[in-house]
Design an enzyme around this catalytic site. Sequence first.
Site, short mmCIF file in Angstrom:
data_model
loop_
_atom_site.label_atom_id
_atom_site.label_comp_id
_atom_site.label_asym_id
_atom_site.label_seq_id
_atom_site.Cartn_x
_atom_site.Cartn_y
_atom_site.Cartn_z
N LYS A 108 0.69 -1.48 0.15
CA LYS A 108 -0.38 0.09 0.40
C LYS A 108 1.29 1.16 -0.14
O LYS A 108 0.36 2.21 -0.62
CB LYS A 108 -0.85 0.52 1.77
N THR B 224 -3.88 5.68 3.81
CA THR B 224 -2.31 6.64 2.85
C THR B 224 -2.44 7.11 1.21
O THR B 224 -1.56 8.48 0.80
CB THR B 224 -1.44 5.72 2.74
#
Length: 313
Positions: free
Chosen positions: A178, A235
């Site tokens: 990620k 994020t």
Amino acid sequence: MIAVAGAGAFGTALAVALGREGRAVTLWARDLGDMAETRRNARYLPRVELPETVTVTANSDVFHRAEVVLLAVPMQALDGFLERHGAALDGKSLVACCKGVDMATLQGPSAVIAARCPKARVAVLTGPSFAADIARGLPTALTLAGADEALQARLSTPSLRLYRSADVVGAELGGALKNVMAIAAGVVMGAGLGDSARAALMTRGFAEMQRFALAKGARVETLAGLSGLGDLILTCTSAQSRNFRFGEALGREVAFDPAVTVEGAATARAVARMAVRDGIDMPITQMIAALMAQEMTLRQAIQALMSRPLKEE
């Protein structure tokens, strides 16, 4: 006693969260600065005061006394740290709190720890979280992979909810991959491509994360949980993410502060190498690795992604 190795933002936040509940915690740092006197981490969390139950030290003897050690050192520094302190840590409960893939070994944190401390009980703590939120006591839920109920209870607090998982590989790959997608999302926004493009990037990035992780033995439900999709959403949509800010700088074609640790940068390079080696299609990861290596321009990278052959989703 719980020890936290690494007084960066995340390590300090974990020490604060556990210490706030009256648990005995020792926060270890190579360089304490004035933290012992001021009871604050001026560099990373200057507005948060350390609870009285948190002891700060630069003495590595703490690792001999601790029962549980949270390893909150950067991924690329983990192996070197374990090389120096592994003898004191072996046989204990060690919890990896870093996200990424080691550039030298192409391994995740659990494998790096197991190689240096073969008798240790290894777990991985990962998921959608910003250190400032944890330190302030804001509600946060994370994945604790490879742990038993006793460790889960010991590290959970009223504001820090930990979910157990047996899928260590999936949890750590979700946290690592990620970060790469967060860089890519930052590139999209920095280049002014818009929110629709970011949504498409996140969706195709998630498919790419699943493709790689499943090829490495992860479970699909793990990637759809906190350590994968949850962390991806956080994020890719917040400027609090260092990976996102780094990507934004790439997209704007401006310099980024080299003193800031960006775990996704090393991970992108490592995963790109693994993808080529193992024949796994990772176009977004390859694009980010090529951009960082200046092997293609931003315009070329965008064109390469948009001109891929049309196919079913």
